[in-house]
Design a protein around this motif. Structure first.
Motif: not given
Length: 400
Positions: A366-372, A379-386, A388-393
């Motif tokens: 999986x790949x994740x993109x966070x768009x404001x 934020x972009x991540x290849x693979x899940x980094x819980x 880092x993703x939670x902190x970016x949100x």
């Protein structure tokens, strides 16, 4: 001629084989013990495998093939065997301590020295292989809860074969656990093994999924037994100097730096169908914080990602975060609904996302993109980094 214990034992095995070939078959396990002995006396084997996979729910029906070679003299603690799998797409090799795979199209060799066990065991060509039969036949025949019966004789590739049915209640051959017999509470798995009457070796091994949902069928054509492989085959040093050599860690780092949309850039627009029947576009949800998950069924880490995104979805009581899973292989809705329902995804699933994945530079999952809210990727991540993703949100929401 000197007669010793091994000579006598071999003679008895041959006599037993002749008796079985004559048609006197009281029990199917008689044939299986003969086959097990034949397999375990091999030091190496080369064969061509043709794999037919059919999954009713996913609409998958495909054929694959490879030239396979196993060396059973390896003393490694992972498989107890070395292997080399050769396909039109390249090679996969485990030399006893290192795994590597090549691609003639990209002219690359990717090798792994760390976490080797996962790489070694995840090859498609290990599933239903001669290696697995060699390893598990004794356990199958000794297990009291595994039912072994005759099926009709059959002809496969001009070879007359015995048919043996192997039914496992509450148990299965788990490809995710080093191809071991593992518990499967409440399920019955059916396997079919066809054995050559002339050679006493497996010709076909079929794994039927429960509830008639499909099957995985491997057919073998033997090319050589106890024939050695050249020493250079076990090293990636034999590839031309033009091939780029990278560790697995370096390879995944390079994927992140490809033409992928990066943090700070404006997210490409898209409009995709949603499984419930409507359409969703990025333009229409402008103003919200948007989290995109690019995924495909059965990709590594998919269940873990779904569970985490379900949790985020539940925690978002003010609807400040819009989460969308974009299936990136182009599958139709009918092939996805059952899979998504079983996963119990709480957030919307969008499909036919292959072109969108290409536009975002995504070729793994999986790949994740966070768009404001302004449409910018934060934020972009290849693979899940819980974490880092939670902190970016959290950080992005606090800036609003």
């Amino acid at each position: 001629m000197k007669w010793n214990r091994r000579t006598v034992a071999t003679g008895l095995i041959l006599l037993t084989g002749i008796w079985l070939l004559a048609g006197c078959r009281e029990k199917p396990t008689d044939i299986l013990w003969q086959t097990e002995d034949r397999l375990n006396r091999m030091q190496s084997v080369g064969y061509k495998t043709t794999i037919h996979t059919f999954q009713r729910e996913m609409g998958t029906d495909k054929l694959d093939s490879a030239l396979c070679y196993f060396d059973f003299t390896s003393s490694d603690s992972i498989l107890g065997a070395r292997y080399r799998f050769m396909t039109s797409n390249g090679e996969q090799v485990f030399n006893g301590h290192q795994f590597f795979q090549s691609s003639p199209f990209d002219k690359t060799v990717i090798y792994s020295n760390h976490h080797v066990a996962f790489d070694v065991n995840s090859s498609t060509y290990l599933i239903n292989s001669v290696y697995v039969l060699r390893k598990l036949l004794p356990q199958m025949m000794d297990a009291p809860d595994i039912k072994i019966t005759w099926q009709n004789d059959r002809t496969i590739r001009k070879q007359e074969c015995w048919g043996v049915s192997i039914d496992m209640k509450n148990k299965w051959i788990d490809p995710n656990a080093n191809h071991q017999l593992r518990p499967a509470p409440g399920k019955t798995y059916h396997y079919m093994l066809a054995i050559s009457k002339r050679m006493g070796l497996p010709v076909q091994f079929r794994w039927n999924y429960p509830d008639n949902k499909g099957y995985w069928e491997s057919t073998f054509r033997y090319l050589g037994i106890d024939q050695g492989m050249e020493t250079s085959a076990w090293s990636y040093g034999r590839f031309p100097k033009s091939y780029l050599r990278m560790s697995k860690q370096e390879y995944f780092a390079s994927l992140k730096n490809r033409a992928q949309v990066k943090s700070g850039q404006v997210a490409p627009q898209w409009r995709l169908p949603e499984l419930k029947g409507s359409f969703v576009s990025l333009k229409e949800i402008k103003g919200k914080l948007v989290l995109l998950e690019f995924w495909f069924p059965y990709c590594q880490g998919d269940d873990e990602a779904t569970a985490f995104l379900n949790k985020l979805h539940k925690l978002d009581g003010h609807n400040d975060l819009a989460i969308y899973g974009i299936e990136m292989t182009g599958r139709e809705a009918s092939n996805l609904k059952t899979y998504v329902e079983k996963q119990k995804r709480l957030y919307p699933t969008l499909y036919q996302g292959r072109n969108v994945a290409t536009e975002y530079g995504v070729d793994v999952a999986p790949v994740f993109f966070l768009i404001d809210g302004t449409g910018k990727v934060v934020y972009v991540s290849t693979g899940l980094n819980k974490a880092a993703l939670a902190n970016a949100i959290k950080t992005t929401l606090e800036r609003r």
